[in-house]
Write a protein that holds these residues in place. Structure first.
Motif, short mmCIF file in Angstrom:
data_model
loop_
_atom_site.label_atom_id
_atom_site.label_comp_id
_atom_site.label_asym_id
_atom_site.label_seq_id
_atom_site.Cartn_x
_atom_site.Cartn_y
_atom_site.Cartn_z
N ALA A 48 7.48 -9.73 1.75
CA ALA A 48 7.49 -8.28 1.94
C ALA A 48 7.84 -7.54 0.65
O ALA A 48 7.35 -6.43 0.40
CB ALA A 48 8.48 -7.90 3.04
N PHE A 64 14.39 -7.02 2.13
CA PHE A 64 13.00 -7.44 2.23
C PHE A 64 12.91 -8.95 2.01
O PHE A 64 13.65 -9.51 1.21
CB PHE A 64 12.14 -6.74 1.18
CG PHE A 64 11.69 -5.35 1.56
CD1 PHE A 64 12.52 -4.48 2.25
CD2 PHE A 64 10.42 -4.91 1.22
CE1 PHE A 64 12.11 -3.20 2.59
CE2 PHE A 64 9.99 -3.64 1.56
CZ PHE A 64 10.83 -2.78 2.25
N ILE A 73 5.11 -6.09 -1.68
CA ILE A 73 4.17 -5.06 -1.25
C ILE A 73 4.00 -3.97 -2.29
O ILE A 73 2.91 -3.44 -2.49
CB ILE A 73 4.62 -4.45 0.11
CG1 ILE A 73 3.52 -3.52 0.64
CG2 ILE A 73 5.94 -3.71 -0.04
CD1 ILE A 73 3.79 -3.04 2.06
#
Length: 455
Positions: free
Chosen positions: A300, A296, A303
């Motif tokens: 990201a 990631f 999240i």
């Protein structure tokens, strides 16, 4: 509670009398929360750029250590002179610490800034808690603390993504410098209310003993977080000495019988520390796991923190809506149970390398559990505290929170280093297992939080 707060008795926390104070205090809490989320999101990048991967856990534990000292100073200072000087001085120190971190050229300088920032953030939270008790009538306290709880998590709606995006496009330094800029208008909003607070004429002395013990506790926490840098034989001796010092140092900083889970306030303080430590123990390593094992990006990887924050905010709102329809004990136990479920999802994700959606769903439940129980600790402790105990007990809540989290980070940091670091899934499994053990301990003692007569 001050006479002014009783006499004015406004309709709500957003009434004309308290609008600026409410918005300003919630904003300061929100900025502290954003900074916490930002550090969790960007620290994998920071540690790589500054060649400080071995000090990863210390970057989180350092401010927790100095916050212990800041909380004691603030609690003692608030009981002695009122929250006004505490809030002013601590906000300034918090901003200075952020500036040092934001301009740090090396990991050593960054750690120095984290130490200063930790002292300021620990003190300002205590100061704001006491400010609430003097500025608002008791019937508005649950609403204010629900706002504080929401402020801790609302930055999670955009904070991790913003921090990750800023890091990718402009560099991680600007994440912290931006937080300083946001602190200025938040502080300006609470200045008029600080001037309205009644003067304290009591003769509460400075508790030099408690301040020294807080320093000893902070030193023990830092020592625990240096284990990965020490030979194994030395580490064992450091662990034993640090745990003994920490246990002795914390006793005068917490209500009597806290470490033995005494009924009522002592257990509430203990639970605040345990559930906070379980949450932090997982939260710190989730972005690292997603980055190292699932590729990631910094944006990201945030999240999971975002969805957890959304559910935390939703739960905080729900607590205010439900009122007494869910008992305080039931609310605390439901919250801890959801934290346990979420940490189990983290263990299984690291152990079996399942789809990261499992972890995201699990951490959403964890966030909901935290939001469903966290405001209850502050409300109940203030409700059952005498006028001359609010500063001490408010600082005890945050001391337990920071001390427990720092110890868990020390254990996870040592395990992380010994088991191969970010490239070995076993290191993440060990970290999440430590967090799970702490959450289960909280569940085991939760029944002692509410005296039988209180329901």
């Amino acid at each position: 509670m001050s006479e002014a707060a009783v006499d004015e008795a406004p309709d709500g926390v957003l009434s004309r009398s308290y609008l600026l104070a409410t918005l300003g205090m919630v904003a300061l809490i929100g900025i502290a929360a954003f900074e916490s989320l930002a550090v969790t999101t960007v620290m994998p990048t920071v540690s790589r750029e500054l060649h400080g991967e071995s000090l990863y856990s210390l970057a989180f534990a350092a401010p927790l250590a100095t916050s212990l000292v800041g909380m004691v100073f603030a609690g003692n200072g608030a009981d002695r002179s009122g929250p006004r000087p505490v809030v002013i001085a601590s906000t300034l120190l918090f901003a200075v610490g952020l500036l040092i971190v934001g301009t740090a050229p090396t990991m050593t300088v960054l750690l120095l800034g984290r130490l200063v920032q930790g002292f300021g953030s620990g003190a300002v939270i205590v100061g704001l808690y006491v400010m609430v008790s003097e500025l608002y009538p008791a019937r508005l306290h649950p609403s204010v603390f629900a706002g504080f709880a929401a402020a801790w998590v609302l930055p999670g709606l955009v904070g991790p993504v913003v921090a990750g995006t800023v890091t990718e496009r402009f560099g991680w330094h600007w994440v912290f410098i931006g937080a300083v800029a946001l602190s200025v208008p938040a502080f300006v909003m609470i200045v008029p209310s600080l001037r309205r607070l009644p003067a304290h004429t009591g003769d509460v002395p400075w508790s030099r003993g408690r301040i020294l013990w807080s320093g000893a506790a902070a030193a023990a926490v830092v020592a625990l977080n240096l284990l990965s840098e020490l030979p194994v034989a030395v580490s064992v001796a450091v662990v034993v000495a640090s745990v003994v010092v920490l246990a002795i140092a914390l006793r005068p900083l917490l209500p009597a019988r806290t470490l033995r889970a005494g009924v009522g306030i002592p257990t509430l303080v203990l639970l605040r520390g345990l559930v906070g430590a379980a949450f932090v123990g997982g939260d710190v390593y989730i972005p690292y796991l997603l980055s190292a094992q699932y590729d990631f990006s910094p944006a990201a990887s945030g999240i999971t923190l975002t969805v957890g924050s959304i559910s935390w905010a939703l739960a905080s709102w729900l607590v205010g809506r439900l009122g007494d329809r869910v008992s305080q004990l039931a609310g605390i136990r439901i919250g801890i149970g959801l934290v346990v479920i979420g940490v189990v999802s983290a263990v299984m994700t690291a152990l079996l390398h399942v789809h990261p959606g499992v972890l995201i769903v699990g951490w959403t439940l964890t966030g909901f559990g935290m939001g469903f129980m966290y405001p209850r600790f502050s409300v109940l402790v203030l409700r059952w505290s005498g006028d001359d105990e609010r500063g001490f007990n408010s600082s005890a809540l945050t001391i337990a929170d920071s001390a427990s989290a720092a110890v868990v980070l020390a254990l996870t940091g040592a395990a992380f280093g010994l088991l191969g670091g970010a490239q070995d899934p076993a290191a993440f499994v060990a970290c999440f297992t430590v967090a799970l053990a702490v959450a289960l301990l909280a569940l085991a003692v939760s029944g002692r939080a509410i005296p039988r007569r209180s329901g």
